[in-house]
Motif scaffolding. Structure first.
Motif, mmCIF file in Angstrom:
data_model
loop_
_atom_site.group_PDB
_atom_site.id
_atom_site.type_symbol
_atom_site.label_atom_id
_atom_site.label_comp_id
_atom_site.label_asym_id
_atom_site.label_seq_id
_atom_site.Cartn_x
_atom_site.Cartn_y
_atom_site.Cartn_z
ATOM 1 N N ASN A 62 0.816 -1.218 0.000
ATOM 2 C CA ASN A 62 0.000 0.000 0.000
ATOM 3 C C ASN A 62 0.851 1.269 0.000
ATOM 4 O OD1 ASN A 62 -3.028 -0.740 0.261
ATOM 5 N ND2 ASN A 62 -2.010 -2.138 1.670
ATOM 6 N N CYS A 63 2.021 1.200 0.626
ATOM 7 C CA CYS A 63 2.920 2.361 0.571
ATOM 8 C C CYS A 63 3.484 2.538 -0.831
ATOM 9 C CB CYS A 63 4.047 2.202 1.594
ATOM 10 S SG CYS A 63 3.503 2.416 3.303
ATOM 11 N N LYS A 101 -7.268 7.993 -0.452
ATOM 12 C CA LYS A 101 -7.792 7.924 0.913
ATOM 13 C C LYS A 101 -7.993 6.471 1.348
ATOM 14 C CE LYS A 101 -10.220 12.364 0.704
ATOM 15 N NZ LYS A 101 -11.568 13.013 0.707
ATOM 16 N N LEU A 102 -8.529 5.639 0.448
ATOM 17 C CA LEU A 102 -8.738 4.228 0.778
ATOM 18 C C LEU A 102 -7.414 3.536 1.116
ATOM 19 C CD1 LEU A 102 -11.385 3.136 -1.893
ATOM 20 C CD2 LEU A 102 -11.750 3.415 0.561
ATOM 21 N N VAL A 103 -6.395 3.823 0.324
ATOM 22 C CA VAL A 103 -5.080 3.236 0.583
ATOM 23 C C VAL A 103 -4.541 3.725 1.930
ATOM 24 C CG1 VAL A 103 -2.692 3.104 -0.221
ATOM 25 C CG2 VAL A 103 -4.561 2.943 -1.868
ATOM 26 N N ALA A 104 -4.772 4.995 2.244
ATOM 27 C CA ALA A 104 -4.317 5.542 3.525
ATOM 28 C C ALA A 104 -5.009 4.845 4.695
ATOM 29 C CB ALA A 104 -4.580 7.045 3.574
ATOM 30 N N PHE A 212 7.866 10.066 6.858
ATOM 31 C CA PHE A 212 7.266 8.732 6.900
ATOM 32 C C PHE A 212 8.024 7.759 5.999
ATOM 33 C CE2 PHE A 212 4.378 5.571 5.130
ATOM 34 C CZ PHE A 212 3.787 5.037 6.260
ATOM 35 N N PHE A 213 8.307 8.166 4.769
ATOM 36 C CA PHE A 213 8.957 7.250 3.830
ATOM 37 C C PHE A 213 10.427 7.018 4.189
ATOM 38 C CE2 PHE A 213 5.243 7.602 1.194
ATOM 39 C CZ PHE A 213 5.225 6.399 0.514
ATOM 40 N N ILE A 214 11.106 8.034 4.701
ATOM 41 C CA ILE A 214 12.490 7.829 5.136
ATOM 42 C C ILE A 214 12.524 6.820 6.278
ATOM 43 C CG2 ILE A 214 14.474 8.922 6.246
ATOM 44 C CD1 ILE A 214 13.788 11.480 4.705
ATOM 45 N N GLY A 215 11.640 7.002 7.256
ATOM 46 C CA GLY A 215 11.564 6.050 8.369
ATOM 47 C C GLY A 215 11.175 4.665 7.910
ATOM 48 N N LEU A 216 10.290 4.586 6.914
ATOM 49 C CA LEU A 216 9.830 3.293 6.400
ATOM 50 C C LEU A 216 10.973 2.513 5.775
ATOM 51 C CD1 LEU A 216 7.067 1.782 6.007
ATOM 52 C CD2 LEU A 216 7.095 2.684 3.676
ATOM 53 N N VAL A 217 11.790 3.192 4.989
ATOM 54 C CA VAL A 217 12.915 2.532 4.316
ATOM 55 C C VAL A 217 13.951 2.048 5.335
ATOM 56 C CG1 VAL A 217 14.854 2.912 2.745
ATOM 57 C CG2 VAL A 217 12.579 3.751 2.137
ATOM 58 N N LEU A 218 14.164 2.843 6.402
ATOM 59 C CA LEU A 218 15.176 2.506 7.408
ATOM 60 C C LEU A 218 14.670 1.515 8.460
ATOM 61 C CD1 LEU A 218 16.680 6.061 8.075
ATOM 62 C CD2 LEU A 218 17.634 4.247 6.630
ATOM 63 N N HIS A 219 13.377 1.291 8.501
ATOM 64 C CA HIS A 219 12.764 0.532 9.594
ATOM 65 C C HIS A 219 13.331 -0.887 9.723
ATOM 66 C CE1 HIS A 219 9.803 -0.345 12.616
ATOM 67 N NE2 HIS A 219 9.235 -1.293 11.889
ATOM 68 N N TRP A 270 9.940 -2.121 -2.685
ATOM 69 C CA TRP A 270 8.548 -1.807 -3.011
ATOM 70 C C TRP A 270 8.363 -0.326 -3.339
ATOM 71 C CZ3 TRP A 270 4.364 -5.276 -3.014
ATOM 72 C CH2 TRP A 270 4.653 -6.569 -2.557
ATOM 73 N N VAL A 271 9.052 0.537 -2.618
ATOM 74 C CA VAL A 271 8.731 1.968 -2.696
ATOM 75 C C VAL A 271 9.708 2.788 -3.542
ATOM 76 C CG1 VAL A 271 7.568 1.889 -0.468
ATOM 77 C CG2 VAL A 271 9.991 2.534 -0.565
ATOM 78 N N VAL A 272 10.825 2.202 -3.976
ATOM 79 C CA VAL A 272 11.814 3.001 -4.704
ATOM 80 C C VAL A 272 11.254 3.529 -6.029
ATOM 81 C CG1 VAL A 272 12.883 0.990 -5.837
ATOM 82 C CG2 VAL A 272 14.210 3.094 -5.492
#
Length: 443
Positions: A62-63, A101-104, A212-219, A270-272
């Motif tokens: 979803n991200c 919005k649905l994806v969020a 959010f995305f920086i934290g997501l990649v590093l998580h 997934w997000v790159v």
């Protein structure tokens, strides 16, 4: 029923496919973490491991999708590409914000499941480390890797800690907190009451998506979720060796100590691509924002409605399209959408702006709306324009009969259409496909 299927069938199909992929990913990754490789991880954590990893996979999916519906230039390109093949498919692009919005909401749901599951996981990791009972397999598993600190299973390596310290001193914990706070702020500030009354709050807070995305990649960099290595599985079969855990590694034992390794981070894969597309989107917007826009005329209409007529080199539009506008003297960051009210046949483009908020009020004053005397052109504020972007109204001349329904400032898309009809019939005497148009204005 037939009309409903024709109008909504593709939308329903897209939503069902999206829900189906989410369901598949959840079930698939739930089962993946029931594999033999994670046998001892489940001994410590139980099924909370799968309950944490299954929503994580859905979060990745979803991200990956969340940025695509807000790539306006990409959507405009797709609209122009598929419109010639299927107008029904092109209309789905007009629901991009609804899908966004649905994806969020789906991200919020899986985030909640992921967090709750990991709260149980860290509690069990902590209890296993504090157990101190050498005859308990949970404690034995927690002590593996104490020497070289490489093949450990339990990420909590000491008794002198607690869940709160772990949360703020590990990469996974710290980024998880940052991601969650950013997501909460983004979603709460997106509520309609905030968006309408305090648009600036919504606008600025929404840009926390970068954090959010920086934290997501590093998580996942810390590799807290760990499983038995393939090499170790060849010499240590968990199903056979679990009951002999007190003899592991001893002379005469056929079971050596198991070795563990962390799962490599996968989110970036997934997000790159969508992050790159969105970066290109913002680059295009920046280039457009630097192009000169000249305000040729300002008209003050009744009920505090401001009309701006502008010119921009290379600007081409279709009926019903919209643009995003920025006034640097008011805000360097805020961009607001406005429907174009001019016709493509005119030598300028125009917007009608109703004064309903702080930004529009300041623009109204900057353009001399609060002054009775004539405003010199050089005193008018500089404007930046991004667009135009497509809407369903572009298809208006593809139908024989058209009904236009609008209320209040919502009639602005039809101003462009009605002007274009007049130009086509009166000035150009063009033979257009549309034979009948009805315009209904609701009070």
């Amino acid at each position: 029923m037939g009309n409903f299927a024709a109008n909504e069938g593709l939308s329903i199909f897209v939503i069902l496919v999206w829900l189906g992929i989410n369901a598949f990913l959840f079930v698939h990754f739930y089962i993946v973490f029931l594999d033999e490789r994670f046998y001892y991880t489940r001994v410590l954590l139980g099924h909370a491991l799968s309950w944490a990893r299954a929503p994580a996979a859905c979060l990745n999916f979803n991200c990956m999708l969340i940025l695509l519906p807000v790539c306006r230039n990409l959507l405009s390109f797709l609209r122009g590409t598929i419109q010639c093949c299927s107008r029904t498919a092109a209309r789905q692009l007009d629901r991009n914000i609804t899908f966004h919005k649905l994806v969020a909401y789906m991200i919020a749901l899986h985030t909640a499941i992921h967090i709750i599951a990991h709260l149980f996981n860290f509690e069990r990791f902590m209890n296993a480390q504090l157990d101190g009972n050498a005859s308990d397999i949970n404690y034995v598993l927690s002590q593996i890797g104490n020497g070289d600190n490489r093949s450990f299973l339990n990420p909590i390596r000491t008794n002198d800690t607690n869940q709160t310290i772990v949360m703020f001193t590990t990469i996974a914990g710290l980024t998880g907190v940052v991601i969650t706070l950013a997501l909460i702020l983004i979603i709460t500030s997106s509520m309609e009451v905030i968006r309408r009354s305090y648009f600036e709050v919504f606008w600025f807070t929404h840009h926390l998506f970068v954090v959010f995305f920086i934290g997501l990649v590093l998580h996942g960099v810390g590799r807290i979720v760990r499983g038995q290595t393939v090499t170790s599985l060849e010499n240590h079969k968990p199903n056979e060796c679990e009951k002999y855990f007190e003899q592991w590694g001893k002379n005469g034992s056929h079971c050596q100590y198991p070795e563990f390794a962390g799962n490599p981070p996968m989110t970036w894969k997934w997000v790159v691509a969508p992050m790159f597309l969105y970066l290109c989107e913002r680059l295009i917007r920046f280039i457009r924002s630097q192009q000169k826009v000249v305000i040729t005329k300002v008209v003050m209409h009744p009920s505090k409605t401001l009309e701006l007529q502008m010119k921009k080199k290379g600007f081409k539009m279709e009926v019903g399209q919209y643009v995003f506008m920025q006034c640097p003297s008011i805000s360097q960051l805020e961009w607001h959408p406005f429907t174009l009210t001019s016709a493509p046949e005119e030598d300028h483009f125009s917007v009608h702006i109703r004064i309903v908020g702080d930004w529009t009020e300041r623009l109204y004053k900057a353009c001399g709306g609060d002054k009775s005397e004539f405003q010199d052109a050089w005193k008018l504020p500089k404007m930046a324009v991004d667009g135009p972007f497509g809407t369903a109204s572009e298809d208006v001349f593809r139908y024989e009969a058209v009904v236009l329904v609008g209320a209040g400032i919502g009639v602005t898309p039809f101003a462009s259409i009605l002007k274009s009809v007049w130009y086509k019939h009166v000035q150009e005497n063009a033979d257009i496909f549309t034979k009948k148009q009805s315009f209904l204005k609701c009070m």
